[in-house]
Design a protein around this motif. Structure first.
Motif, PDB file in Angstrom:
ATOM      1  N   LYS A   1      -0.551   1.463   0.256  1.00 57.95           N
ATOM      2  CA  LYS A   1       0.278   0.530  -0.507  1.00 57.95           C
ATOM      3  C   LYS A   1       1.192  -0.306   0.387  1.00 57.95           C
TER       4      LYS A   1
ATOM      5  N   LEU B   1       6.437  -0.077  -6.304  1.00 55.37           N
ATOM      6  CA  LEU B   1       5.452   0.812  -5.699  1.00 55.37           C
ATOM      7  C   LEU B   1       5.845   2.254  -5.949  1.00 55.37           C
TER       8      LEU B   1
ATOM      9  N   CYS C   1      -5.435  -5.346  -5.434  1.00 60.82           N
ATOM     10  CA  CYS C   1      -3.979  -5.192  -5.490  1.00 60.82           C
ATOM     11  C   CYS C   1      -3.270  -6.367  -4.820  1.00 60.82           C
TER      12      CYS C   1
ATOM     13  N   ASP D   1      10.178   0.236  -3.173  1.00 63.49           N
ATOM     14  CA  ASP D   1       9.297   1.294  -2.686  1.00 63.49           C
ATOM     15  C   ASP D   1       9.782   2.624  -3.257  1.00 63.49           C
TER      16      ASP D   1
ATOM     17  N   THR E   1       1.006  -4.384   0.348  1.00 66.24           N
ATOM     18  CA  THR E   1       2.174  -5.176  -0.032  1.00 66.24           C
ATOM     19  C   THR E   1       2.540  -6.182   1.051  1.00 66.24           C
TER      20      THR E   1
END
Length: 462
Positions: free
Chosen positions: A33, A157, A13, A128, A37
């Protein structure tokens, strides 16, 4: 600070964010996540591929979650952050600060687009919970659409691996590629891949996918979307704990600090008993949850910080079922009312009998509210879901462990994700520390109250 050693899927990712101009990560909750990120953003900043990053998140997430994650990991040390929240004056001041990453809430997007309409200052934008931009008619989507040509990179996300309705994909896809894959207009997208379902004459109430449409849409988005579920990665633990920080607004923080100070000055910090510790903690925990009982046992609403965080979390689950443990009776009342008015369409129930237990295990209930003391033993709830939310932690370790065991037990087919809502710098964190203590939970609370009392008395003398 912790050292981050990414799992292979996390490395995949991170690489996707760095290498692709825009990408959507449909990562289930618990897969990390946020740190994924931030790690990718750090790389982009170091390479000069990004200069000013904007993160748009739900309000409670924007207040603390991203900031706490940066503070947690050693490799993220040095990232400069400015939180763009509060009054218009406070937001304007935050925008003027020199930072690498600016964090705001989704309700400020329209204001931000207007404030920066002459020159959009952010080359990279992170959305997000991108599903909150799924409706093309909302002002927040329209505001971002206007400035999208000035954005070089978009990262989306969401905690759910795929949307429930493919109609909702168009707006999210447009913000990724400006209409390259699913078209420039929503109506063209809808007419190409859907057909009228329920209607009354010319009035169409719903649409259904045309045959083969889902496969075509998936193929068009395959190069910009990564979808992962926790169950796909066996190296992950089968119990994932997510602590969600809740920040009290300044006025509510003042109320909490005043109550805590007054209560602690009334006790002898050296000889606090278990009963005193429990009484004091109980009052402070009430305030953390947004209410307070008076001497007549009447509940008074004080703040909505944790309640707002709960609603945001349930919205982020996007229909995945959740078992919610509340602490006080006023919690139950306020949660039921909030979900009824703010999360319409969800099936919400209070665990009172075997009827609710059976309905939950059949998947007929989206949110099941329970008091841990009333269902700590013997109930098998693992068939109905795997998300557990602690709205308020019990100070009794056995109650907590038995509560967790309602979902995390034999027969649970998927990893269990435990979400704990914790007001920052409060009794919530003190109870959590006591629960994590290897010895007596009771002694941990007594020690915590003693430390707070000593601090209050010192501040009073000074």
């Amino acid at each position: 600070m912790d050292s981050f050693k990414p799992h292979p899927y996390q490395q995949e990712c991170i690489r996707a964010i760095v290498e692709r101009p825009s990408v959507a990560l449909w990562l289930e909750m618990g897969l990390g996540k946020t740190v994924i990120t931030l790690t990718a953003l750090r790389t982009l900043l170091l390479l000069g591929e990004a200069e000013r990053v904007l993160i748009v998140a739900p309000k409670k997430v924007a207040e603390a979650t991203w900031q706490d994650e940066i503070a947690k990991w050693e490799h993220l040390r040095g990232l400069r952050v400015s939180t763009v929240l509060g009054t218009a004056k406070q937001r304007e001041a935050a925008l003027r600060k020199k930072a690498d990453i600016y964090i705001t809430n989704r309700d400020s997007v329209v204001w931000l687009a207007q404030a920066c309409r002459r020159k959009w200052p952010f080359d990279t934008v992170v959305l997000d919970e991108a599903s909150s931009f799924k409706h093309h008619t909302t002002q927040r989507f329209k505001a971002l659409r206007r400035v999208r040509p000035q954005i070089h990179r978009v990262i989306e996300l969401t905690g759910t691996p795929a949307p429930k309705d493919y109609l909702d994909l168009w707006a999210q896809a447009y913000l990724l590629d400006q209409g390259e894959r699913l078209g420039q207009r929503f109506t063209s997208y809808r007419d190409s891949y859907f057909q009228p379902d329920k209607r009354n004459g010319m009035q169409i109430y719903s649409w259904r996918e045309r045959k083969g449409a889902a496969e075509i849409i998936q193929a068009k988005l395959a190069d910009v979307c990564i979808s992962m579920q926790a169950a796909d990665h066996l190296q992950l633990p089968d119990k994932i704990v997510e602590d969600i920080p809740v920040v009290l607004p300044p006025s509510d923080r003042k109320v909490y600090d005043q109550l805590q100070g007054c209560m602690l000055l009334d006790v002898d910090g050296e000889t606090i008993t278990a009963l005193q510790a429990a009484t004091l903690t109980n009052k402070l925990l009430q305030l953390c949850n947004g209410g307070l009982y008076d001497t007549e046992k009447q509940a008074h609403e004080i703040n909505s910080a944790k309640l707002d965080a709960l609603v945001e979390l349930i919205e982020a689950l996007d229909g995945q079922n959740a078992l919610v443990f509340y602490a006080f009776e006023f919690d139950r009342t306020r949660i039921l009312e909030a979900l009824k008015t703010r999360c319409k369409g969800l099936r919400v129930a209070l665990l009172e009998s075997e009827a609710e237990q059976r309905a939950w295990n059949r998947g007929e209930i989206n949110v099941l509210l329970a008091q841990p003391a009333s269902c700590a033993y013997g109930l098998n709830l693992q068939q109905g879901g795997r998300h557990m939310i602690w709205y308020g932690l019990p100070w009794n370790l056995e109650l907590y462990q038995q509560g967790v065991a309602r979902l995390y037990r034999q027969g649970q087919p998927q990893p269990v994700i435990i979400h704990r809502l914790l007001v920052k710098d409060s009794a919530d964190e003190m109870v959590l520390q006591a629960l994590q203590h290897k010895g007596s939970t009771q002694q941990g609370l007594i020690d915590g109250i003693k430390a707070l009392a000593a601090k209050a008395q010192k501040e009073a003398r000074d």
